[in-house]
Design a protein around this motif. Sequence first.
Motif, PDB file in Angstrom:
ATOM      1  N   LEU A  53      -8.926   3.212  -4.819  1.00  4.24           N
ATOM      2  CA  LEU A  53      -9.900   2.683  -5.779  1.00  4.24           C
ATOM      3  C   LEU A  53      -9.463   1.312  -6.298  1.00  4.24           C
ATOM      4  O   LEU A  53     -10.260   0.360  -6.323  1.00  4.24           O
ATOM      5  CB  LEU A  53     -10.066   3.671  -6.938  1.00  4.24           C
ATOM      6  CG  LEU A  53     -11.178   3.368  -7.952  1.00  4.24           C
ATOM      7  CD1 LEU A  53     -11.711   4.672  -8.563  1.00  4.24           C
ATOM      8  CD2 LEU A  53     -10.690   2.469  -9.073  1.00  4.24           C
ATOM      9  N   ILE A  54      -8.202   1.201  -6.706  1.00  4.03           N
ATOM     10  CA  ILE A  54      -7.689  -0.070  -7.239  1.00  4.03           C
ATOM     11  C   ILE A  54      -7.752  -1.161  -6.183  1.00  4.03           C
ATOM     12  O   ILE A  54      -8.150  -2.305  -6.459  1.00  4.03           O
ATOM     13  CB  ILE A  54      -6.246   0.117  -7.753  1.00  4.03           C
ATOM     14  CG1 ILE A  54      -6.242   1.024  -8.983  1.00  4.03           C
ATOM     15  CG2 ILE A  54      -5.602  -1.236  -8.081  1.00  4.03           C
ATOM     16  CD1 ILE A  54      -4.862   1.473  -9.411  1.00  4.03           C
ATOM     17  N   THR A  55      -7.371  -0.816  -4.952  1.00  3.07           N
ATOM     18  CA  THR A  55      -7.385  -1.794  -3.864  1.00  3.07           C
ATOM     19  C   THR A  55      -8.794  -2.304  -3.589  1.00  3.07           C
ATOM     20  O   THR A  55      -9.012  -3.505  -3.391  1.00  3.07           O
ATOM     21  CB  THR A  55      -6.807  -1.171  -2.577  1.00  3.07           C
ATOM     22  OG1 THR A  55      -5.456  -0.767  -2.822  1.00  3.07           O
ATOM     23  CG2 THR A  55      -6.822  -2.172  -1.432  1.00  3.07           C
ATOM     24  N   LEU A  56      -9.773  -1.400  -3.591  1.00  2.00           N
ATOM     25  CA  LEU A  56     -11.163  -1.803  -3.328  1.00  2.00           C
ATOM     26  C   LEU A  56     -11.714  -2.692  -4.443  1.00  2.00           C
ATOM     27  O   LEU A  56     -12.518  -3.589  -4.173  1.00  2.00           O
ATOM     28  CB  LEU A  56     -12.038  -0.564  -3.155  1.00  2.00           C
ATOM     29  CG  LEU A  56     -11.847   0.196  -1.834  1.00  2.00           C
ATOM     30  CD1 LEU A  56     -12.626   1.502  -1.848  1.00  2.00           C
ATOM     31  CD2 LEU A  56     -12.288  -0.651  -0.643  1.00  2.00           C
ATOM     32  N   VAL A  57     -11.289  -2.457  -5.673  1.00  3.15           N
ATOM     33  CA  VAL A  57     -11.697  -3.338  -6.778  1.00  3.15           C
ATOM     34  C   VAL A  57     -11.200  -4.758  -6.515  1.00  3.15           C
ATOM     35  O   VAL A  57     -11.960  -5.734  -6.641  1.00  3.15           O
ATOM     36  CB  VAL A  57     -11.145  -2.822  -8.127  1.00  3.15           C
ATOM     37  CG1 VAL A  57     -11.326  -3.884  -9.217  1.00  3.15           C
ATOM     38  CG2 VAL A  57     -11.839  -1.530  -8.533  1.00  3.15           C
ATOM     39  N   GLY A  93       0.811  -1.212   0.000  1.00  7.35           N
ATOM     40  CA  GLY A  93       0.000   0.000   0.000  1.00  7.35           C
ATOM     41  C   GLY A  93       0.843   1.260   0.000  1.00  7.35           C
ATOM     42  O   GLY A  93       0.508   2.245  -0.676  1.00  7.35           O
ATOM     43  N   ALA A  94       1.954   1.248   0.756  1.00 10.97           N
ATOM     44  CA  ALA A  94       2.856   2.402   0.787  1.00 10.97           C
ATOM     45  C   ALA A  94       3.485   2.634  -0.586  1.00 10.97           C
ATOM     46  O   ALA A  94       3.619   3.784  -1.043  1.00 10.97           O
ATOM     47  CB  ALA A  94       3.943   2.189   1.836  1.00 10.97           C
ATOM     48  N   LYS A  95       3.850   1.549  -1.251  1.00  7.13           N
ATOM     49  CA  LYS A  95       4.439   1.665  -2.596  1.00  7.13           C
ATOM     50  C   LYS A  95       3.414   2.215  -3.590  1.00  7.13           C
ATOM     51  O   LYS A  95       3.745   3.052  -4.434  1.00  7.13           O
ATOM     52  CB  LYS A  95       4.934   0.291  -3.061  1.00  7.13           C
ATOM     53  CG  LYS A  95       6.081  -0.284  -2.240  1.00  7.13           C
ATOM     54  CD  LYS A  95       7.340   0.534  -2.389  1.00  7.13           C
ATOM     55  CE  LYS A  95       8.498  -0.100  -1.629  1.00  7.13           C
ATOM     56  NZ  LYS A  95       9.742   0.733  -1.707  1.00  7.13           N
ATOM     57  N   LEU A  96       2.174   1.726  -3.474  1.00  3.93           N
ATOM     58  CA  LEU A  96       1.115   2.212  -4.361  1.00  3.93           C
ATOM     59  C   LEU A  96       0.884   3.713  -4.177  1.00  3.93           C
ATOM     60  O   LEU A  96       0.692   4.452  -5.143  1.00  3.93           O
ATOM     61  CB  LEU A  96      -0.194   1.464  -4.076  1.00  3.93           C
ATOM     62  CG  LEU A  96      -0.375   0.083  -4.692  1.00  3.93           C
ATOM     63  CD1 LEU A  96      -1.656  -0.560  -4.178  1.00  3.93           C
ATOM     64  CD2 LEU A  96      -0.403   0.167  -6.215  1.00  3.93           C
TER      65      LEU A  96
END
Length: 394
Positions: free
Chosen positions: A269-273, A255-258
Motif C-alpha cells: 500500500l505504501i509503495t503504491l502511494v 522492498g525486502a526491508k519493508l
Amino acid sequence: MNKALLSLAIGGFGIGLTEFVIMGILPDIATSFDISIPMAGHFISAYALGVVVGAPTLTGLGSKWPAHKVLLLLMLWFTAFNTLSSFATGYNSFIVLRFLSGLPHGAFFGIGAVVAGKLSKKGKEAQGIAIMFSGLTFANLLGVPLGTYLGKHFNWNVSFLMVGIVGVLAVLAVKFWMPTLKQSSENSFIKEFKIFKRLELWLIILLTTIGTGGFFAWYSYIAPLITDVAGHDKQVVSYAMILAGLGMVIGNVIGAKLAEKLQPIMAVLITLVFMAVCLVLNTYLASDKVMVLVMTFVIGMVTFCLSTPISLAIINASKGAETLGSSLNQSAFNVGNAAGAYFAGLPIAMGYGYTSADWVGAGMAAFGVFIAFGIILYRNYRFKRKNKMKACYS
C-alpha cells in the motif's frame, strides 16, 4: 550468499533478459521479418500469454515432483526455446517460439519464491525472495543494455543466443547448487484449486494486475517521453534504461526491508502511494532534461519495492497451495504489463501527448492503493468475526 538462492537469481536474470531485451531490438526484428513494428509487438504479447498460461498449468503439473527437479526442468525448457528463438526464420515460427519460451516463466518464479523463503533463515524469508528477484533487476541494469547493444550492432539473433547462454548457466547452477527438496505440494491438483474460493487471493491478484500495470503504463512509453518530451537524443534512452535498472536493484532491497518491518500488504500500500505520487510529478518534470532522468531512476526504484512484499502477501493468502498462488501472481504481473501499455496508449492515440501515459499509470497505482486498503479492511473484518465466534463457543 546461499548458492541455492544464487541459482534462482541466475534463472531470474535469464527470465528478465528475455522478457525485456526484445523491447530494445523490436525494430530490428521487424526489419528482419519484413513486418511493421506494431505487428512485431505481437511477439511481446505472445510471451506474456505464455506466462499467463504456463504459470498455473506447469506449477500444477509439477506439484507432485521434488521442487529442485521441477526448477531444473523449467530452466531446461526456458533455455531450449529461447535458444531456438534465435534461429526463427519468420513471423509464424518466432511467435510460436516466444509463446513456448514464456511458459516456464511464471512457474519458475512462483515455485522459486516459495523455495527461496524455505531456504532462508527464519524471519529472513523476505531477503531470500529478494535475492531471487535481484536477478530480474540486474537483468534490467546490465543484461538488457548489453543484449540490446549486441542485437543492434550484430544481429537480433545474438541477443537470444545470449539468453540461451544465461539459461545454460542457470541449469548448471540449479543442478549443482540447489539442495534436494520435497515436492512442491502434498495436495492433489484439484484440491489446490480450492484456493480460488478465497476472496483475498483474488483481491491480491487484482492488486498485482492494476498496481504493476501503473508501472508499465509509464515504462512502455519511456523512450518517446525522453526523446519527444524532454528533447534528448535517441542514444540517451539506453542510459535512461540503465538508470531505471539501477533504481530497480535498489528498490528490490528496500522492498525486502519493508516486508520485514511491516505487514506485506501494508508495504504494498505504501509503495503504491509513492508510485502514484511519483508518476503525477513526472508529468510536470518530464520536459526537463535532468529531472526526467532523475525520475526514471526514482520510479524504477519505487516500483520494484513491490516485488517481495506482494510475493509474500500472495504466499500468505495461498496457504496449502503456496506455489500455485505465487505463480498466479506472475500471471497477474504479465496481464498488468499488457493492460498498462494498452490503457496508457489510448490517450496518446487521442493526441493528449506522452505524459498522459503517466496520468494513466498514476490512476492505476491509486486504484491499487484502494484495493490494498480494501484487503486490510477485509482482514480486520475476518479477524473480528473469528474472535467473535470463538467468544460465542467459549
